[in-house]
Design a protein around this motif. Structure first.
Motif, PDB file in Angstrom:
ATOM      1  N   GLU A  70       0.746  -0.957   0.012  1.00  0.00           N
ATOM      2  CA  GLU A  70       0.060   0.043   0.215  1.00  0.00           C
ATOM      3  C   GLU A  70       0.736   1.387   0.014  1.00  0.00           C
ATOM      4  OE1 GLU A  70      -2.314   1.475   3.397  1.00  0.00           O
ATOM      5  OE2 GLU A  70      -4.012   0.875   2.267  1.00  0.00           O
ATOM      6  N   ASP A  71       1.842   1.436   0.748  1.00  0.00           N
ATOM      7  CA  ASP A  71       2.952   2.400   0.675  1.00  0.00           C
ATOM      8  C   ASP A  71       3.275   2.606  -0.628  1.00  0.00           C
ATOM      9  OD1 ASP A  71       2.741   3.054   3.516  1.00  0.00           O
ATOM     10  OD2 ASP A  71       4.416   1.852   3.899  1.00  0.00           O
ATOM     11  N   ASP A  72       3.647   1.926  -1.369  1.00  0.00           N
ATOM     12  CA  ASP A  72       4.074   1.860  -2.874  1.00  0.00           C
ATOM     13  C   ASP A  72       2.860   2.446  -3.552  1.00  0.00           C
ATOM     14  OD1 ASP A  72       6.777   1.115  -2.384  1.00  0.00           O
ATOM     15  OD2 ASP A  72       6.154  -1.072  -2.919  1.00  0.00           O
ATOM     16  N   VAL A  73       1.842   2.009  -3.599  1.00  0.00           N
ATOM     17  CA  VAL A  73       0.740   2.648  -4.101  1.00  0.00           C
ATOM     18  C   VAL A  73       0.420   3.945  -3.821  1.00  0.00           C
ATOM     19  CG1 VAL A  73      -1.899   2.498  -4.758  1.00  0.00           C
ATOM     20  CG2 VAL A  73      -0.400   0.280  -4.591  1.00  0.00           C
ATOM     21  N   LEU A  74       0.298   4.479  -2.721  1.00  0.00           N
ATOM     22  CA  LEU A  74       0.449   5.771  -2.114  1.00  0.00           C
ATOM     23  C   LEU A  74       1.330   6.630  -2.558  1.00  0.00           C
ATOM     24  CD1 LEU A  74      -1.299   5.051   1.352  1.00  0.00           C
ATOM     25  CD2 LEU A  74      -2.588   6.151  -0.604  1.00  0.00           C
ATOM     26  N   GLY A  75       2.573   6.094  -2.682  1.00  0.00           N
ATOM     27  CA  GLY A  75       3.819   6.888  -2.900  1.00  0.00           C
ATOM     28  C   GLY A  75       3.708   7.208  -4.783  1.00  0.00           C
ATOM     29  N   TYR A  76       3.068   6.421  -5.282  1.00  0.00           N
ATOM     30  CA  TYR A  76       2.885   7.075  -6.726  1.00  0.00           C
ATOM     31  C   TYR A  76       1.752   7.767  -6.876  1.00  0.00           C
ATOM     32  CZ  TYR A  76       6.896   4.356  -8.480  1.00  0.00           C
ATOM     33  OH  TYR A  76       8.077   3.784  -8.729  1.00  0.00           O
ATOM     34  N   TRP A  77       0.706   7.855  -5.845  1.00  0.00           N
ATOM     35  CA  TRP A  77      -0.364   8.680  -5.861  1.00  0.00           C
ATOM     36  C   TRP A  77      -0.105   9.944  -5.161  1.00  0.00           C
ATOM     37  CZ3 TRP A  77      -4.960   6.800  -8.147  1.00  0.00           C
ATOM     38  CH2 TRP A  77      -6.007   7.649  -7.990  1.00  0.00           C
ATOM     39  N   ALA A  78       0.815  10.116  -4.379  1.00  0.00           N
ATOM     40  CA  ALA A  78       1.069  11.455  -3.638  1.00  0.00           C
ATOM     41  C   ALA A  78       0.946  12.364  -4.454  1.00  0.00           C
ATOM     42  CB  ALA A  78       2.363  11.044  -2.898  1.00  0.00           C
ATOM     43  N   GLY A  79       0.373  13.676  -4.095  1.00  0.00           N
ATOM     44  CA  GLY A  79       0.222  14.853  -4.862  1.00  0.00           C
ATOM     45  C   GLY A  79      -1.343  14.986  -5.630  1.00  0.00           C
ATOM     46  N   LEU A  80      -1.825  13.905  -5.943  1.00  0.00           N
ATOM     47  CA  LEU A  80      -3.110  13.964  -6.531  1.00  0.00           C
ATOM     48  C   LEU A  80      -4.234  14.091  -5.639  1.00  0.00           C
ATOM     49  CD1 LEU A  80      -3.258  11.018  -9.040  1.00  0.00           C
ATOM     50  CD2 LEU A  80      -3.570  13.326  -9.581  1.00  0.00           C
ATOM     51  N   GLY A  81      -4.070  13.848  -4.280  1.00  0.00           N
ATOM     52  CA  GLY A  81      -5.180  14.224  -3.339  1.00  0.00           C
ATOM     53  C   GLY A  81      -6.157  13.216  -3.452  1.00  0.00           C
ATOM     54  N   TYR A  82      -7.287  13.493  -2.556  1.00  0.00           N
ATOM     55  CA  TYR A  82      -8.330  12.282  -2.657  1.00  0.00           C
ATOM     56  C   TYR A  82      -7.955  11.121  -2.320  1.00  0.00           C
ATOM     57  CZ  TYR A  82     -10.951  16.682  -3.781  1.00  0.00           C
ATOM     58  OH  TYR A  82     -11.648  17.796  -3.748  1.00  0.00           O
ATOM     59  N   TYR A  83      -7.057  10.705  -1.289  1.00  0.00           N
ATOM     60  CA  TYR A  83      -6.190   9.619  -1.318  1.00  0.00           C
ATOM     61  C   TYR A  83      -6.923   8.400  -1.240  1.00  0.00           C
ATOM     62  CZ  TYR A  83      -2.595  12.617  -1.380  1.00  0.00           C
ATOM     63  OH  TYR A  83      -1.406  13.741  -1.564  1.00  0.00           O
ATOM     64  N   ALA A  84      -8.222   8.481  -0.804  1.00  0.00           N
ATOM     65  CA  ALA A  84      -9.247   7.316  -0.564  1.00  0.00           C
ATOM     66  C   ALA A  84      -9.343   6.578  -2.016  1.00  0.00           C
ATOM     67  CB  ALA A  84     -10.743   7.615  -0.010  1.00  0.00           C
ATOM     68  N   ARG A  85      -9.119   7.514  -3.073  1.00  0.00           N
ATOM     69  CA  ARG A  85      -9.147   6.928  -4.377  1.00  0.00           C
ATOM     70  C   ARG A  85      -8.059   5.793  -4.668  1.00  0.00           C
ATOM     71  NH1 ARG A  85      -9.086  11.896  -8.793  1.00  0.00           N
ATOM     72  NH2 ARG A  85      -7.233  12.453  -6.794  1.00  0.00           N
ATOM     73  N   ALA A  86      -6.858   6.125  -4.294  1.00  0.00           N
ATOM     74  CA  ALA A  86      -5.615   5.116  -4.291  1.00  0.00           C
ATOM     75  C   ALA A  86      -5.808   3.879  -3.493  1.00  0.00           C
ATOM     76  CB  ALA A  86      -4.495   6.069  -3.877  1.00  0.00           C
TER      77      ALA A  86
END
Length: 352
Positions: A70-86
């Motif tokens: 999960e940390d990797d997924v969130l790492g590539y999402w960071a900056g897009l916001g609305y993290y529930a999407r990731a």
């Protein structure tokens, strides 16, 4: 304008002016389209493209996404916001692997039952990747239909949404489902924009009520505004003698869920209270060094003003149970940090 003429006009415009080379339009699969649709929720195409390319380079298939940490997924999402999407993307990928043998479901009901996927997103996945007839009603389509029929009222209201779904269903043609879906998205994104729409170039302007009644500036009706409350928090910048910064993983629910961040504390605490807070809540002994410039970050439901306070780490306190998900951060990393926290940390590094 009848339904056939409407869709035909839209498709003819798309053939000449539509977008056909976006990254998710190349080698279209349900997985690739799904990721793009989730990223495009609440986010502009120009912003998404870079994130999408990096995300797909890292997680080339649904199976790779399901296996990822999960940390990797969130790492590539960071900056897009609305993290529930990731988090929902990751959860859904694992669910598809376990419940559907890794094959993306191909019916509207099945797709709509997956975490983070609503009726419109499910329709977009089906029509864009599998060319199935499935109407959509994203923000762009809502705007086009509301103006075309001069439908007043906030489009998020259930009764207005019901009326818009009626028209979305009627206008979706019996052929070229993928092209029509993309065409409606493109029309809203490039011509029928929120402000200053380019109505003279629109293929359906002759029968658009809002245009002909000079009401495009008031339709769609904006969402009723309410004053956002303001919340204040201390942002705890704890640094050790190596120049490493203490970070912790936030809970899955709430703001910045499951991301790594600097700890925060109630703003009612004073300097002495904060060192006590670090001792009791983080299990670290530290002393106050300095106060940094405050900064604001706005969420959909409130403004958050963070007041950074720099502390010097002295020691850990083994007898006290602190945050189990914590670490020291320095230099390059692939952890997912909230954008404002990353900006703050980067600015502190530039001072040294």
């Amino acid at each position: 304008m009848n339904e056939k003429h409407f869709s035909q006009s839209i498709l003819e415009w798309f053939d000449v002016h539509g977008r056909k080379n976006l990254p998710w339009q190349i080698n279209k699969t349900p997985y690739r389209v799904w990721v793009s649709e989730i990223m495009l929720q609440q986010t502009q195409v120009t912003t998404v493209i870079g994130y999408y390319n990096r995300f797909m380079d890292q997680f080339k298939s649904l199976e790779e996404l399901a296996k990822a940490d999960e940390d990797d997924v969130l790492g590539y999402w960071a900056g897009l916001g609305y993290y529930a999407r990731a988090r929902n993307l990751h959860k859904t990928a694992k669910l598809i692997v376990s419940e559907y043998d890794g094959e993306f479901p191909s019916t509207l009901d099945e797709i709509e039952s997956l975490p983070g996927i609503g009726r419109s997103t499910a329709g977009a996945i089906l029509s864009l990747s599998l060319n199935q007839r499935a109407p959509i009603l994203d923000g762009n389509v809502k705007r086009v239909l509301a103006r075309f029929h001069a439908i007043e009222g906030w489009t998020g209201h259930p009764s207005i949404a019901k009326e818009l779904w009626y028209w979305a269903e009627r206008y979706t043609p019996k052929t070229r489902f993928s092209d029509y879906t993309q065409a409606m998205m493109d029309l809203g994104a490039t011509l029928c924009t929120r402000s200053k729409p380019n109505c003279p170039q629109c293929p359906i302007n002759s029968t658009c009520r809002a245009y002909n009644e000079d009401r495009t500036n008031t339709i769609p009706t904006p969402k009723p505004k309410k004053a956002l409350p303001v919340k204040h928090r201390w942002l705890l910048h704890i640094e050790n003698q190596k120049g490493e910064i203490y970070i912790e993983k936030r809970p899955p629910s709430g703001i910045w869920g499951s991301l790594w961040s600097l700890p925060d504390a109630p703003y009612t605490l004073d300097g002495n209270d904060i060192t006590h807070y670090c001792r009791e809540q983080l299990a670290v002994e530290c002393t106050v060094l300095s106060y940094k410039e405050s900064f604001k970050h706005t969420f959909s439901h409130y403004h958050l003003i963070l007041h950074p306070i720099k502390l010097s780490y002295v020691s850990s306190i083994p007898s006290i149970s602190g945050c189990s998900d914590s670490r020291w951060l320095k230099g390059k990393h692939q952890l997912g940090l909230p954008a404002p926290i990353k900006i703050y940390i980067d600015s502190m590094e530039e001072e040294y």
